[in-house]
Design a protein around this motif. Structure first.
Motif, PDB file in Angstrom:
ATOM      1  N   TYR A  57      44.680  39.115  45.566  1.00 30.57           N
ATOM      2  CA  TYR A  57      43.257  38.919  45.806  1.00 30.57           C
ATOM      3  C   TYR A  57      42.448  39.208  44.545  1.00 30.57           C
ATOM      4  N   ALA A  58      41.212  38.726  44.568  1.00 27.60           N
ATOM      5  CA  ALA A  58      40.202  39.150  43.598  1.00 27.60           C
ATOM      6  C   ALA A  58      39.056  39.760  44.388  1.00 27.60           C
ATOM      7  N   ALA A  59      38.583  40.901  43.928  1.00 26.50           N
ATOM      8  CA  ALA A  59      37.392  41.533  44.483  1.00 26.50           C
ATOM      9  C   ALA A  59      36.236  41.224  43.550  1.00 26.50           C
ATOM     10  N   LEU A  60      35.151  40.699  44.106  1.00 32.49           N
ATOM     11  CA  LEU A  60      33.963  40.358  43.339  1.00 32.49           C
ATOM     12  C   LEU A  60      32.851  41.306  43.760  1.00 32.49           C
ATOM     13  N   LEU A  61      32.452  42.180  42.852  1.00 30.63           N
ATOM     14  CA  LEU A  61      31.410  43.157  43.136  1.00 30.63           C
ATOM     15  C   LEU A  61      30.076  42.587  42.673  1.00 30.63           C
ATOM     16  N   ARG A  62      29.078  42.726  43.516  1.00 35.43           N
ATOM     17  CA  ARG A  62      27.773  42.142  43.236  1.00 35.43           C
ATOM     18  C   ARG A  62      26.838  43.161  42.593  1.00 35.43           C
ATOM     19  N   GLY A  63      26.247  42.768  41.469  1.00 38.30           N
ATOM     20  CA  GLY A  63      25.146  43.503  40.881  1.00 38.30           C
ATOM     21  C   GLY A  63      25.462  44.846  40.259  1.00 38.30           C
ATOM     22  N   ILE A  64      26.630  44.981  39.660  1.00 43.28           N
ATOM     23  CA  ILE A  64      26.946  46.241  38.984  1.00 43.28           C
ATOM     24  C   ILE A  64      27.009  46.024  37.478  1.00 43.28           C
ATOM     25  N   HIS A  94      46.396  49.747  46.923  1.00 44.64           N
ATOM     26  CA  HIS A  94      46.576  48.426  46.328  1.00 44.64           C
ATOM     27  C   HIS A  94      47.428  48.526  45.072  1.00 44.64           C
ATOM     28  N   ASP A  95      48.183  47.489  44.823  1.00 48.29           N
ATOM     29  CA  ASP A  95      49.072  47.431  43.669  1.00 48.29           C
ATOM     30  C   ASP A  95      48.568  46.403  42.656  1.00 48.29           C
ATOM     31  N   GLY A  96      49.107  46.485  41.448  1.00 46.77           N
ATOM     32  CA  GLY A  96      48.805  45.501  40.411  1.00 46.77           C
ATOM     33  C   GLY A  96      47.325  45.380  40.116  1.00 46.77           C
ATOM     34  N   VAL A  97      46.585  46.468  40.218  1.00 49.92           N
ATOM     35  CA  VAL A  97      45.134  46.415  40.040  1.00 49.92           C
ATOM     36  C   VAL A  97      44.791  46.223  38.566  1.00 49.92           C
ATOM     37  N   ARG A  98      44.011  45.172  38.314  1.00 52.13           N
ATOM     38  CA  ARG A  98      43.518  44.887  36.967  1.00 52.13           C
ATOM     39  C   ARG A  98      42.069  44.456  37.085  1.00 52.13           C
ATOM     40  N   SER A  99      41.268  44.842  36.121  1.00 56.40           N
ATOM     41  CA  SER A  99      39.868  44.410  36.124  1.00 56.40           C
ATOM     42  C   SER A  99      39.669  43.364  35.036  1.00 56.40           C
ATOM     43  N   PHE A 154      44.066  42.411  42.581  1.00 56.32           N
ATOM     44  CA  PHE A 154      44.998  43.370  43.169  1.00 56.32           C
ATOM     45  C   PHE A 154      45.881  42.678  44.189  1.00 56.32           C
ATOM     46  N   THR A 155      46.956  43.356  44.564  1.00 55.14           N
ATOM     47  CA  THR A 155      47.795  42.867  45.650  1.00 55.14           C
ATOM     48  C   THR A 155      47.708  43.862  46.803  1.00 55.14           C
ATOM     49  N   ALA A 156      47.825  43.310  48.003  1.00 60.06           N
ATOM     50  CA  ALA A 156      47.781  44.142  49.206  1.00 60.06           C
ATOM     51  C   ALA A 156      48.736  43.555  50.230  1.00 60.06           C
ATOM     52  N   ASP A 157      49.350  44.440  50.991  1.00 57.73           N
ATOM     53  CA  ASP A 157      50.258  43.973  52.046  1.00 57.73           C
ATOM     54  C   ASP A 157      49.668  44.239  53.431  1.00 57.73           C
ATOM     55  N   HIS A 158      48.378  44.512  53.490  1.00 62.78           N
ATOM     56  CA  HIS A 158      47.688  44.756  54.760  1.00 62.78           C
ATOM     57  C   HIS A 158      46.283  44.171  54.682  1.00 62.78           C
ATOM     58  N   GLY A 159      45.706  43.916  55.825  1.00 64.82           N
ATOM     59  CA  GLY A 159      44.323  43.469  55.889  1.00 64.82           C
ATOM     60  C   GLY A 159      44.130  42.005  55.583  1.00 64.82           C
ATOM     61  N   ASP A 160      42.867  41.604  55.636  1.00 65.67           N
ATOM     62  CA  ASP A 160      42.455  40.250  55.282  1.00 65.67           C
ATOM     63  C   ASP A 160      41.241  40.363  54.372  1.00 65.67           C
ATOM     64  N   GLU A 161      40.699  39.244  53.956  1.00 65.15           N
ATOM     65  CA  GLU A 161      39.593  39.276  53.001  1.00 65.15           C
ATOM     66  C   GLU A 161      38.433  40.140  53.488  1.00 65.15           C
ATOM     67  N   GLU A 162      38.049  39.968  54.724  1.00 63.74           N
ATOM     68  CA  GLU A 162      36.887  40.701  55.246  1.00 63.74           C
ATOM     69  C   GLU A 162      37.158  42.195  55.377  1.00 63.74           C
ATOM     70  N   SER A 163      38.308  42.555  55.913  1.00 65.13           N
ATOM     71  CA  SER A 163      38.590  43.992  56.078  1.00 65.13           C
ATOM     72  C   SER A 163      38.805  44.673  54.729  1.00 65.13           C
ATOM     73  N   ILE A 177      32.854  40.899  47.805  1.00 61.75           N
ATOM     74  CA  ILE A 177      33.509  39.743  48.414  1.00 61.75           C
ATOM     75  C   ILE A 177      34.946  39.755  47.912  1.00 61.75           C
ATOM     76  N   VAL A 178      35.892  39.597  48.815  1.00 66.82           N
ATOM     77  CA  VAL A 178      37.309  39.527  48.456  1.00 66.82           C
ATOM     78  C   VAL A 178      37.808  38.134  48.819  1.00 66.82           C
ATOM     79  N   ARG A 179      38.507  37.506  47.875  1.00 71.47           N
ATOM     80  CA  ARG A 179      39.080  36.178  48.104  1.00 71.47           C
ATOM     81  C   ARG A 179      40.513  36.157  47.583  1.00 71.47           C
ATOM     82  N   ASP A 180      41.373  35.457  48.318  1.00 68.38           N
ATOM     83  CA  ASP A 180      42.767  35.375  47.891  1.00 68.38           C
ATOM     84  C   ASP A 180      42.977  34.265  46.864  1.00 68.38           C
ATOM     85  N   HIS A 181      44.157  34.290  46.252  1.00 66.89           N
ATOM     86  CA  HIS A 181      44.464  33.322  45.195  1.00 66.89           C
ATOM     87  C   HIS A 181      44.318  31.879  45.680  1.00 66.89           C
ATOM     88  N   ALA A 182      44.809  31.571  46.869  1.00 71.71           N
ATOM     89  CA  ALA A 182      44.757  30.194  47.376  1.00 71.71           C
ATOM     90  C   ALA A 182      43.305  29.701  47.457  1.00 71.71           C
TER      91      ALA A 182
END
Length: 184
Positions: free
Chosen positions: A5-12, A34-39, A48-57, A77-82
């Protein structure tokens, strides 16, 4: 199954007091399991990679953790690679012919339809243009976002009511696809 996934933080980190050091963000995300965390850059992107949850959670979890750690709310906002790859693949503008600063994607927390933007007379803003995609808005601003009258209009609170919206230039959009391809 592990998903990237990619996490997109707003306004920081764009001035003011809403500072989130990327090293601290990475540590926080690792603490969430979360694993493989890179900014990427300082403007609020993390892969990051995660083996639980979905984009919203995952977005809700990260939003809560950031507020607890840094003391202020940050929309995420979290969105997956696809999804990120599809956003690039489905770009309605000739991205390869444009500079990265001329093309932007606004990611939305939920689907949007054309009715939300029906009041905008697109012809009045030419050569600037926008097109809607899947939970995204593509903006062509030939003179860049900072000078875009259309971008200013599109960011009006009433147009984005009930949504989290965060924009990235095309270079960042493409880099996040690349990073989520090789994360882990």
């Amino acid at each position: 199954m592990t998903t990237t996934y990619a996490a997109l933080l707003r306004g920081i980190n764009v001035g003011g007091s809403r500072k989130v050091p990327m090293a601290d963000l990475r540590t926080l995300m690792e603490g969430l399991g979360h694993d493989g965390v890179r900014s990427y850059l300082q403007s609020g992107q993390a892969v990051f990679t995660a083996d639980h949850g979905d984009e919203e959670s995952l977005a809700a979890e990260l939003t809560d953790a950031i507020e607890k750690r840094f003391g202020f709310p940050v929309d995420v906002i979290v969105r997956d690679h696809a999804y990120l790859k599809a956003t690039v693949d489905n770009c309605p503008f000739p991205a390869a012919e444009l500079e990265g600063k001329q093309l932007h994607v606004t990611y939305f927390s939920a689907p949007v339809d054309a009715d939300r933007f029906a009041e905008i007379d697109q012809a009045a803003y030419l050569p600037e243009e926008f097109r809607l995609g899947d939970r995204a808005l593509y903006l062509y601003a030939p003179n860049g976002l900072g000078r875009s009258k259309l971008a200013e209009h599109l960011s009006k609170p009433r147009l984005n009511k009930g949504l989290v919206a965060t924009s990235r230039n095309w270079n960042t959009v493409v880099k996040l696809v690349e990073m989520t391809t090789t994360a882990g």
